[in-house]
Design a protein around this motif. Structure first.
Motif, PDB file in Angstrom:
ATOM      1  N   PRO A 173       0.807  -1.232   0.000  1.00  0.00           N
ATOM      2  CA  PRO A 173       0.000   0.000   0.000  1.00  0.00           C
ATOM      3  C   PRO A 173       0.836   1.277   0.000  1.00  0.00           C
ATOM      4  O   PRO A 173       0.345   2.350  -0.349  1.00  0.00           O
ATOM      5  CB  PRO A 173      -0.802  -0.111   1.306  1.00  0.00           C
ATOM      6  N   GLY A 174       2.105   1.156   0.393  1.00  0.00           N
ATOM      7  CA  GLY A 174       2.943   2.350   0.498  1.00  0.00           C
ATOM      8  C   GLY A 174       3.726   2.627  -0.774  1.00  0.00           C
ATOM      9  O   GLY A 174       3.487   2.057  -1.839  1.00  0.00           O
ATOM     10  N   ARG A 175       4.702   3.497  -0.647  1.00  0.00           N
ATOM     11  CA  ARG A 175       5.557   3.878  -1.772  1.00  0.00           C
ATOM     12  C   ARG A 175       6.512   2.733  -2.112  1.00  0.00           C
ATOM     13  O   ARG A 175       7.071   2.093  -1.228  1.00  0.00           O
ATOM     14  CB  ARG A 175       6.368   5.128  -1.395  1.00  0.00           C
ATOM     15  N   ILE A 176       6.682   2.471  -3.399  1.00  0.00           N
ATOM     16  CA  ILE A 176       7.627   1.443  -3.836  1.00  0.00           C
ATOM     17  C   ILE A 176       9.051   1.935  -3.589  1.00  0.00           C
ATOM     18  O   ILE A 176       9.409   3.048  -4.006  1.00  0.00           O
ATOM     19  CB  ILE A 176       7.436   1.113  -5.326  1.00  0.00           C
ATOM     20  N   ASP A 177       9.839   1.154  -2.897  1.00  0.00           N
ATOM     21  CA  ASP A 177      11.214   1.538  -2.595  1.00  0.00           C
ATOM     22  C   ASP A 177      12.137   0.921  -3.645  1.00  0.00           C
ATOM     23  O   ASP A 177      12.556  -0.233  -3.533  1.00  0.00           O
ATOM     24  CB  ASP A 177      11.606   1.062  -1.194  1.00  0.00           C
ATOM     25  N   TRP A 178      12.448   1.696  -4.666  1.00  0.00           N
ATOM     26  CA  TRP A 178      13.209   1.182  -5.810  1.00  0.00           C
ATOM     27  C   TRP A 178      14.666   0.893  -5.484  1.00  0.00           C
ATOM     28  O   TRP A 178      15.378   0.295  -6.296  1.00  0.00           O
ATOM     29  CB  TRP A 178      13.122   2.170  -6.970  1.00  0.00           C
ATOM     30  N   LEU A 179      15.150   1.310  -4.298  1.00  0.00           N
ATOM     31  CA  LEU A 179      16.530   1.010  -3.916  1.00  0.00           C
ATOM     32  C   LEU A 179      16.778  -0.487  -3.950  1.00  0.00           C
ATOM     33  O   LEU A 179      17.822  -0.944  -4.425  1.00  0.00           O
ATOM     34  CB  LEU A 179      16.822   1.549  -2.517  1.00  0.00           C
ATOM     35  N   TRP A 180      15.810  -1.264  -3.469  1.00  0.00           N
ATOM     36  CA  TRP A 180      15.996  -2.710  -3.380  1.00  0.00           C
ATOM     37  C   TRP A 180      15.946  -3.362  -4.757  1.00  0.00           C
ATOM     38  O   TRP A 180      16.657  -4.335  -5.008  1.00  0.00           O
ATOM     39  CB  TRP A 180      14.965  -3.301  -2.429  1.00  0.00           C
ATOM     40  N   ALA A 181      15.127  -2.803  -5.633  1.00  0.00           N
ATOM     41  CA  ALA A 181      15.120  -3.288  -7.015  1.00  0.00           C
ATOM     42  C   ALA A 181      16.460  -3.015  -7.677  1.00  0.00           C
ATOM     43  O   ALA A 181      16.996  -3.851  -8.425  1.00  0.00           O
ATOM     44  CB  ALA A 181      13.987  -2.621  -7.796  1.00  0.00           C
ATOM     45  N   PHE A 182      17.032  -1.845  -7.387  1.00  0.00           N
ATOM     46  CA  PHE A 182      18.350  -1.506  -7.930  1.00  0.00           C
ATOM     47  C   PHE A 182      19.412  -2.461  -7.406  1.00  0.00           C
ATOM     48  O   PHE A 182      20.258  -2.957  -8.171  1.00  0.00           O
ATOM     49  CB  PHE A 182      18.705  -0.070  -7.557  1.00  0.00           C
ATOM     50  N   LEU A 183      19.389  -2.746  -6.093  1.00  0.00           N
ATOM     51  CA  LEU A 183      20.391  -3.638  -5.517  1.00  0.00           C
ATOM     52  C   LEU A 183      20.241  -5.063  -6.056  1.00  0.00           C
ATOM     53  O   LEU A 183      21.237  -5.754  -6.281  1.00  0.00           O
ATOM     54  CB  LEU A 183      20.281  -3.637  -3.993  1.00  0.00           C
ATOM     55  N   GLY A 184      18.997  -5.503  -6.259  1.00  0.00           N
ATOM     56  CA  GLY A 184      18.786  -6.822  -6.852  1.00  0.00           C
ATOM     57  C   GLY A 184      19.340  -6.891  -8.265  1.00  0.00           C
ATOM     58  O   GLY A 184      19.962  -7.888  -8.663  1.00  0.00           O
TER      59      GLY A 184
END
Length: 259
Positions: A137-148
């Motif tokens: 429900p919250g904001r997507i934290d793209w940092l983790w997508a970047f690290l993946g």
């Protein structure tokens, strides 16, 4: 055509050295998958199915790990494990069918390597997107997508560093590298390489091991009701990928593989 028995099949599709290859056979293959694959291979060797067709199936199974991991919760992690295990199964079966039918091709070897790249990358990219909480429900934290994605890039580069040894030797008119040449010429580097090999931390960024880690952290995240452990694992995998990319390159340059 009558199906061969397991006893007839085994010595042909599992010749001496297949399960003992230092860098070619995964521990899961030796532990259980080669016994499962024999049963599948037995049913396929009397059909018109070709090894390359099986390699395509293997590739699709590996790539499907990424969308599987986007399914929330433990079910998504389980689907990721299933996809990777199917990848491993067909990785065994395509070679076994090729040995029995004597259908070998450079295209098959090439496709097999592409599939290995894609499977590892799919698992790590999918894991990063999962940790970013796409459906929350919250904001997507793209940092983790970047690290993946960073971890996936590192996993691909490590494989490329190994494969490019063969390319360099071929272009230099040298024969394929022997296993003994992988030992670093420096005693200090050799010791560091053995230590890294004993710890096996680099395996955490391989598709099979990573999928199992993802399942474990999915259970832990369910208990905590957040993504703490998934995000911690993504960060650790990204760090391992970066470190191992550099260490593997140094190891190759310090060995006799390019001599």
């Amino acid at each position: 055509m009558q199906k061969p028995s397991i006893a007839e099949l085994r010595p042909v599709v599992h010749p001496p050295g297949v399960k003992d290859r230092r860098s070619g056979e995964h521990w899961a293959g030796r532990l259980y998958m080669r016994e499962i694959s024999l049963r599948i291979t037995r049913r396929l060797v009397t059909t018109k199915v070709t090894p390359n067709q099986l390699t395509y199936v293997m590739t699709v199974a590996g790539v499907l790990a990424a969308p599987a991991l986007l399914v929330p919760g433990i079910p998504g992690a389980l689907l990721g494990v299933v996809a990777v295990q199917l990848y491993l199964l067909f990785d065994c079966v395509d070679g076994e069918v090729a040995r029995w039918k004597k259908q070998y091709s450079l295209g098959g070897v090439y496709l097999d390597r592409v599939a290995a790249y894609l499977c590892d990358a799919a698992v790590l990219v999918g894991f990063g997107l999962r940790a970013a909480d796409l459906w929350g429900p919250g904001r997507i934290d793209w940092l983790w997508a970047f690290l993946g994605t960073l971890a996936a890039l590192g996993a691909i580069l490590i494989k490329a560093e190994t494969d490019l040894v063969g390319v360099a030797r071929h272009q230099g008119g040298l024969p394929p590298v022997k296993e003994a040449a992988s030992e670093p010429r420096s005693s200090g580097m050799a010791l560091a390489r053995r230590a890294a090999g004993a710890l096996k931390f680099h395996r955490l960024i391989l598709g099979i091991e990573a999928s199992l880690v993802i399942l474990v952290v999915a259970v832990l995240d369910t208990v905590r009701d957040d993504f703490f452990f998934s995000r911690l694992a993504v960060a650790v995998m990204a760090g391992i990928a970066l470190l191992q990319t550099v260490l593997h390159l140094v190891s190759i340059l310090a060995s006799s593989r390019l001599k």
